[in-house]
Design a protein around this motif. Structure first.
Motif, PDB file in Angstrom:
ATOM      1  N   UNK A 288       0.832  -1.204   0.000  1.00 44.49           N
ATOM      2  CA  UNK A 288       0.000   0.000   0.000  1.00 44.49           C
ATOM      3  C   UNK A 288       0.860   1.244   0.000  1.00 44.49           C
ATOM      4  N   UNK A 289       0.254   2.347  -0.377  1.00 41.47           N
ATOM      5  CA  UNK A 289       0.963   3.628  -0.397  1.00 41.47           C
ATOM      6  C   UNK A 289      -0.004   4.724   0.019  1.00 41.47           C
ATOM      7  N   UNK A 290       0.467   5.633   0.867  1.00 43.27           N
ATOM      8  CA  UNK A 290      -0.348   6.772   1.278  1.00 43.27           C
ATOM      9  C   UNK A 290      -0.022   8.029   0.476  1.00 43.27           C
ATOM     10  N   UNK A 291       1.096   8.004  -0.252  1.00 42.39           N
ATOM     11  CA  UNK A 291       1.498   9.176  -1.025  1.00 42.39           C
ATOM     12  C   UNK A 291       2.394   8.737  -2.181  1.00 42.39           C
ATOM     13  N   UNK A 292       2.732   9.683  -3.043  1.00 37.97           N
ATOM     14  CA  UNK A 292       3.503   9.368  -4.246  1.00 37.97           C
ATOM     15  C   UNK A 292       4.899   8.851  -3.922  1.00 37.97           C
ATOM     16  N   UNK A 293       5.517   9.421  -2.886  1.00 32.46           N
ATOM     17  CA  UNK A 293       6.876   8.996  -2.525  1.00 32.46           C
ATOM     18  C   UNK A 293       6.911   7.524  -2.147  1.00 32.46           C
ATOM     19  N   UNK A 294       5.951   7.092  -1.334  1.00 32.88           N
ATOM     20  CA  UNK A 294       5.886   5.684  -0.942  1.00 32.88           C
ATOM     21  C   UNK A 294       5.644   4.804  -2.161  1.00 32.88           C
ATOM     22  N   UNK A 295       4.774   5.244  -3.053  1.00 34.93           N
ATOM     23  CA  UNK A 295       4.453   4.438  -4.234  1.00 34.93           C
ATOM     24  C   UNK A 295       5.696   4.229  -5.096  1.00 34.93           C
ATOM     25  N   UNK A 296       6.472   5.281  -5.301  1.00 33.63           N
ATOM     26  CA  UNK A 296       7.672   5.159  -6.137  1.00 33.63           C
ATOM     27  C   UNK A 296       8.736   4.306  -5.464  1.00 33.63           C
ATOM     28  N   UNK A 297       8.831   4.426  -4.149  1.00 34.79           N
ATOM     29  CA  UNK A 297       9.793   3.615  -3.404  1.00 34.79           C
ATOM     30  C   UNK A 297       9.442   2.136  -3.495  1.00 34.79           C
ATOM     31  N   UNK A 298       8.153   1.830  -3.413  1.00 35.73           N
ATOM     32  CA  UNK A 298       7.719   0.430  -3.515  1.00 35.73           C
ATOM     33  C   UNK A 298       8.077  -0.160  -4.873  1.00 35.73           C
ATOM     34  N   UNK A 299       7.821   0.593  -5.933  1.00 38.16           N
ATOM     35  CA  UNK A 299       8.128   0.109  -7.284  1.00 38.16           C
ATOM     36  C   UNK A 299       9.628  -0.161  -7.419  1.00 38.16           C
ATOM     37  N   UNK A 300      10.435   0.715  -6.817  1.00 39.89           N
ATOM     38  CA  UNK A 300      11.889   0.573  -6.921  1.00 39.89           C
ATOM     39  C   UNK A 300      12.396  -0.701  -6.257  1.00 39.89           C
ATOM     40  N   UNK A 301      11.618  -1.266  -5.346  1.00 35.54           N
ATOM     41  CA  UNK A 301      12.021  -2.514  -4.683  1.00 35.54           C
ATOM     42  C   UNK A 301      12.227  -3.651  -5.672  1.00 35.54           C
ATOM     43  N   UNK A 302      11.495  -3.616  -6.794  1.00 36.36           N
ATOM     44  CA  UNK A 302      11.619  -4.679  -7.786  1.00 36.36           C
ATOM     45  C   UNK A 302      12.968  -4.621  -8.501  1.00 36.36           C
ATOM     46  N   UNK A 303      13.611  -3.463  -8.456  1.00 41.07           N
ATOM     47  CA  UNK A 303      14.872  -3.299  -9.183  1.00 41.07           C
ATOM     48  C   UNK A 303      16.107  -3.617  -8.352  1.00 41.07           C
ATOM     49  N   UNK A 304      15.920  -4.002  -7.100  1.00 40.02           N
ATOM     50  CA  UNK A 304      17.068  -4.455  -6.316  1.00 40.02           C
ATOM     51  C   UNK A 304      17.633  -5.734  -6.921  1.00 40.02           C
ATOM     52  N   UNK A 305      18.931  -5.925  -6.768  1.00 34.42           N
ATOM     53  CA  UNK A 305      19.547  -7.165  -7.232  1.00 34.42           C
ATOM     54  C   UNK A 305      18.961  -8.343  -6.459  1.00 34.42           C
ATOM     55  N   UNK A 306      18.910  -9.527  -7.065  1.00 41.56           N
ATOM     56  CA  UNK A 306      18.444 -10.709  -6.343  1.00 41.56           C
ATOM     57  C   UNK A 306      19.235 -10.889  -5.046  1.00 41.56           C
ATOM     58  N   UNK A 307      18.559 -11.358  -4.013  1.00 43.80           N
ATOM     59  CA  UNK A 307      19.226 -11.550  -2.724  1.00 43.80           C
ATOM     60  C   UNK A 307      20.136 -12.773  -2.780  1.00 43.80           C
ATOM     61  N   UNK A 308      21.231 -12.694  -2.050  1.00 42.63           N
ATOM     62  CA  UNK A 308      22.184 -13.802  -2.022  1.00 42.63           C
ATOM     63  C   UNK A 308      21.626 -14.978  -1.241  1.00 42.63           C
ATOM     64  N   UNK A 309      22.215 -16.141  -1.471  1.00 42.61           N
ATOM     65  CA  UNK A 309      21.832 -17.335  -0.707  1.00 42.61           C
ATOM     66  C   UNK A 309      22.007 -17.073   0.776  1.00 42.61           C
TER      67      UNK A 309
END
Length: 331
Positions: A288-309
């Motif tokens: 969920x997002x209460x404002x534009x900043x949160x919404x953009x931050x959430x989308x950016x989570x998909x662009x993190x590198x895959x997590x290590x083992x």
């Protein structure tokens, strides 16, 4: 921003792996002004989100109507909009779900609120467990599809048991379930079964009601109309919806132990979202997002590198030691 797409079960749809959870713009999260709500939704859509999840009870229809207004203003290609029904039943008991006239009324109301002729996806909204043992409820949903009122239907569940039972019905296209670093049980059995049957999985409460943002503390105060204040012990609905059912002090301890995994220039919320996307059975995550900043931050989570083992193992270790004793067998 480009978001990866995932196949939405057997529907033929492809949706962005990060969606928009529209509970917060409806209510129960403290006040969110309409301008902020619209800005949050627009920011998500501007950054590649193509899946929105709402419900008829979020702000008594406010969430659906805000979505309608934003999509009308934007024009162009529409995202998939999923809504839910059933929580308006009073009393909210299993037998009430066999009232087809009531269900039809809820669908008509959502059609009006969303300003469409056909609803993309309608989900039974965390009904009592017994409902999954009533074939007539699912037959009614089949009839609404045949009548052209809805394209597809699915379920939103509290428990893995309910998810496994739901996908025995051949036309259940999706299951929405709580899945996050604090609620890992769906991965044990349910995800594999969902993959076998090509059922879409919508991961909700991905940030454990904000706990996995790393921004809460023992001194955090929540507004009276925020479920994190009024539902700490399940007073209004299932306690698992609030902080994923983990006692507040234990959740804070676990978050502190996970902080070291957050990559440089990323947030803990983004780490938590990326962790969920490591699971290929998950179709879409709906923060969920209460404002534009949160919404953009959430989308950016998909662009993190895959997590290590090693990072994945660390999350599992913290879960098994601190969290699983509180929640694992409960949901």
């Amino acid at each position: 921003m480009t978001l990866s797409q995932r196949e939405f079960g057997r529907t033929g749809w492809n949706v962005s792996e990060i969606g928009f959870g529209a509970w917060a713009i409806g209510g129960s999260w403290g006040g969110v002004g309409e301008d902020d709500a619209k800005a949050a939704l627009n920011a998500a859509l501007d950054n590649g989100v193509t899946f929105i999840d709402t419900a008829d009870v979020y702000g008594d229809g406010r969430s659906e109507r805000i979505i309608r207004d934003v999509l009308r203003e934007r024009g162009g290609e529409r995202p998939i909009v999923a809504t839910k029904l059933g929580r308006r039943l009073d009393p909210h008991v299993a037998q009430a779900y066999t009232n087809r006239q009531a269900l039809a009324g809820f669908i008509d109301r959502s059609l009006s609120n969303l300003g469409v002729d056909t609803l993309d996806l309608v989900q039974l909204h965390c009904p009592p467990t017994e409902v999954y043992y009533y074939p007539e409820v699912f037959e009614a949903m089949d009839e609404f599809v045949a009548a052209g009122k809805i394209r597809f239907y699915g379920v939103s569940v509290e428990k893995v048991e309910e998810a496994l039972k739901a996908i025995e019905y051949p036309n259940v296209m999706s299951v929405q379930i709580i899945y996050n670093m604090f609620r890992q049980r769906p991965a044990d059995l349910f995800f594999r079964q969902a993959q076998k049957k090509k059922v879409a999985v919508i991961a909700r409460v991905p940030l454990a009601s904000g706990m996995l943002t790393g921004k809460l503390s023992a001194d955090s105060v929540f507004a009276a109309d925020d479920h994190r204040a009024f539902n700490r012990h399940g007073e209004a609905f299932d306690v698992g919806e609030t902080f994923s059912g983990v006692p507040y002090d234990i959740a804070l301890q676990a978050v502190d132990e996970l902080r070291s995994l957050v990559p440089v220039d990323a947030s803990m919320a983004q780490l938590a979202l990326r962790w969920i996307l490591m699971e290929d059975a998950v179709t879409v995550v709906i923060p969920g997002s209460k404002n534009a900043t949160q919404a953009m931050s959430n989308v950016a989570g998909a662009n993190l590198a895959p997590l290590s083992v090693e990072a994945m193992q660390r999350v599992r270790e913290v879960y098994e030691r601190l969290i699983a004793p509180q929640v694992h067998q409960r949901w």
